[in-house]
Write a protein that holds these residues in place. Structure first.
Motif, short mmCIF file in Angstrom:
data_model
loop_
_atom_site.label_atom_id
_atom_site.label_comp_id
_atom_site.label_asym_id
_atom_site.label_seq_id
_atom_site.Cartn_x
_atom_site.Cartn_y
_atom_site.Cartn_z
N LEU A 1 -89.32 -41.22 55.96
CA LEU A 1 -89.56 -40.30 54.87
C LEU A 1 -87.79 -40.03 54.03
N THR A 2 -87.43 -40.87 53.14
CA THR A 2 -86.58 -40.47 52.50
C THR A 2 -86.91 -40.63 50.81
N GLY A 3 -85.39 -39.40 50.62
CA GLY A 3 -85.37 -39.14 49.19
C GLY A 3 -84.69 -39.38 48.53
N VAL B 1 -89.53 -38.71 46.73
CA VAL B 1 -90.09 -39.14 47.86
C VAL B 1 -90.86 -40.48 48.20
N TYR C 1 -87.30 -28.93 50.03
CA TYR C 1 -87.61 -29.77 50.45
C TYR C 1 -87.31 -31.27 50.26
N HIS C 2 -86.78 -31.40 49.26
CA HIS C 2 -86.44 -32.89 48.66
C HIS C 2 -85.21 -32.33 49.83
N ILE D 1 -85.57 -33.39 52.90
CA ILE D 1 -85.86 -34.98 53.04
C ILE D 1 -84.41 -35.96 52.75
N LEU E 1 -85.40 -33.74 57.42
CA LEU E 1 -87.63 -33.99 57.82
C LEU E 1 -87.68 -35.35 57.38
N THR E 2 -88.04 -35.78 58.81
CA THR E 2 -88.06 -37.16 58.53
C THR E 2 -90.57 -37.90 58.85
N VAL F 1 -95.69 -33.24 54.60
CA VAL F 1 -93.89 -33.78 55.48
C VAL F 1 -93.72 -32.25 56.26
N ARG G 1 -91.44 -30.21 60.26
CA ARG G 1 -90.89 -29.97 59.75
C ARG G 1 -90.54 -30.36 61.34
#
Length: 539
Positions: free
Chosen positions: A12-14, A23, A106-107, A110, A115-116, A153, A155
């Motif tokens: 997961l990418t931001g 994201v 959270y952004h 990520i 966080l992925t 998403v 953790r």
């Protein structure tokens, strides 16, 4: 229905474009089995391609959450900030996170790669999945239909279950799911067994009901047979003079008379129809009261051809008249000796009924031919003033060819619809003359046949009935009647004959005999004179 959670280790990418927080990544890969799920009972599962597309097309709101916490809403399909689509790899998401304080946090997590992991919550409807067992004992689950509730998403996957449960979310664990599948399987077996048992019970119940109905029918038939036996026995005792027996008292209407039992009355009518050749061929009606009115077409109107815009001068009148069948008393009697009555070797009831119905049949056929309404008889067909006389010939001198032509002419004079069932009615001398008709090659034209199991004679394809009451070769009288009685003549017989025993008069007392009198009520009238044609003896 509980929500099932699946945690997926994906990338997961931001990213941040100007002031907007984005994201993106794959939520789930379709068509691939997962890692083993469950702790006690292990199984693997896969989501079939197309499953997510169908879930998205349902149109329900799907939210992007943090840690499956509804209080931490990051984006949603509701306002278009969450976009979901299924491609050849699986379910792909792209979200524009709302810039709340936790949204920004959270952004950032990520974007920093901390966080992925992605997770999604789904509900699988009944019939939406299939289970199978591998050779190594591992179970496989294939999912084809889901309700997609949310994507999150997360953790720590291990933490997700406990934290969600602490928030009272209705979540199904993998082990619970496995147990549910096995219970459902057992319930299916139980249900099938119950259904089979229910079907068997229903079949048994239907069999019992059928047997009960059969027993009831048999009981009714047995009671009817018993009644018939008692009634017939009552008639026999009546003939023997035992007026005080229970069977006789049930039938008695007077000191020396009884109402003929239904079974015996029906037998009398059947024998009348069987033995009265003309009366039995007539169109029979069943009266509901003292008289019976039968409608008969008197005029059916006409039609015409006309030109365009011309008035149609058509006789459209349709009228009927009535044929009224009344109750005319027909009676016959038989004298029986005491020896005959008390002879145990003779069925006195059958004997008496047979003799009396034969006499009545002869008299009824005579009345059908020559009856006079003024003398309380039937309306005789020979008295008709409307029926057509087709030919007049001298039966003593007529040549065979001319006689055959006359018989043919009388059949051709009848409407084709009325030919089937029409018969010739003649007396014995006229029959003997017809029987001798030969063609040019010397072959007799009379044919011997079998009709209703009895020998019969035919000419030109029509049966010949010999009636001694026909007038024969008398000048100006009908020698041959060609009639379809089923169309031309209507009859009625009232149910319920009566029988009277006379033995108290001096004559019978001295002779040691009894006079048995049988009464029936019937009538006969001409219904359709177009189905009656005559050949008369010339003057």
């Amino acid at each position: 229905m509980k929500i099932e959670l699946r945690n997926i280790d994906v990338q997961l990418t931001g990213s941040q474009e100007t002031d907007e927080l984005f994201v993106s990544g794959y939520v789930n890969k379709t068509g691939e089995f997962s890692q083993p799920l469950g702790r006690e009972k292990r199984f693997v599962e896969k989501i079939e391609p197309g499953t997510f597309n169908r879930a998205i097309e349902k149109g329900n709101d799907i939210h992007f959450l943090a840690e499956h916490d509804n209080a931490k809403l990051l984006a949603s399909t509701k306002n278009g900030s969450l976009t979901l689509r299924e491609d050849e790899q699986g379910l792909y998401m792209k979200a524009k996170i709302s810039p709340t304080s936790y949204g920004k946090d959270y952004h950032q997590l990520i974007s920093d790669g901390l966080l992925t992991n992605m997770s999604f919550g789904m509900q699988v409807p009944a019939g939406g999945d299939k289970w199978s067992k591998r050779s190594d004992g591992m179970y496989e689950r294939t999912i084809e239909e889901i309700y997609l509730a949310e994507v999150s998403v997360v953790r720590n996957p291990a933490y997700v279950q406990s934290s969600i449960q602490a928030r009272s979310l209705d979540v199904t664990s993998a082990d619970e799911l496995f147990l549910m599948s096995k219970n459902n399987e057992k319930e299916g077996i139980i249900t099938m067994t119950n259904e089979k048992t229910l079907k068997e019970l229903r079949a048994q119940l239907e069999a019992l009901e059928a047997q009960e109905n059969t027993n009831e029918v048999v009981a009714i038939e047995n009671r009817a047979i018993e009644n018939e036996v008692n009634e017939t026995r009552g008639v026999e005792l009546f003939l023997k003079g035992d007026m005080h027996s229970e069977e006789v008292r049930a039938l008695t209407t007077g000191s020396q008379s009884i109402t003929v039992p239904t079974v015996l009355s029906n037998t009398i009518v059947e024998k009348l129809v069987e033995q009265a050749a003309l009366f039995g061929r007539s169109k029979s009606f069943q009266p509901t009261s003292g008289t019976l009115e039968v409608l008969r077409e008197d005029k059916i109107g006409g039609a015409t051809f006309i030109g365009e815009q011309e008035n149609a001068a058509v006789d459209n009148e349709l009228t009927f008249d009535k044929v009224v069948l009344e109750q005319r008393r027909a009676a016959t009697a038989i004298e029986l000796t005491q020896q005959l009555i008390n002879d145990s070797g003779i069925n006195i009831v059958d004997y008496a009924v047979g003799v009396m119905t034969k006499r009545l049949a002869r008299e009824m056929d005579k009345s059908v031919l020559k009856g006079d309404k003024a003398n309380k008889q039937f309306e005789g067909i020979l008295t008709s003033t409307v029926a057509e006389t087709v030919s007049t010939i001298d039966f003593a001198t007529v040549a065979d060819a001319d006689l055959l032509d006359a018989l043919l002419d009388v059949t051709l004079a009848v409407h084709p619809d009325h030919l089937d069932g029409a018969v010739f009615v003649v007396n014995r001398p006229t029959f003997n003359r017809i029987a001798k008709i030969k063609d040019a090659d010397g072959r007799y034209q009379l044919v011997k046949d079998v009709v209703n199991g009895k020998p019969a004679y035919k000419i030109l394809g029509h049966e010949i009935l010999i009636q001694d009451h026909m007038t024969g070769a008398v000048a100006g009288e009908v020698a041959v009647a060609f009639v379809n009685f089923g169309v031309a003549y209507a009859t009625m017989v009232k149910k319920g004959a009566s029988m009277k025993r006379i033995n108290a008069d001096t004559k019978n007392a001295l002779a040691g005999t009894e006079l048995l009198l049988l009464d029936v009520y019937a009538d006969g009238k001409i219904l359709n004179e177009t189905a009656i044609k005559f050949i008369k003896q010339s003057v």
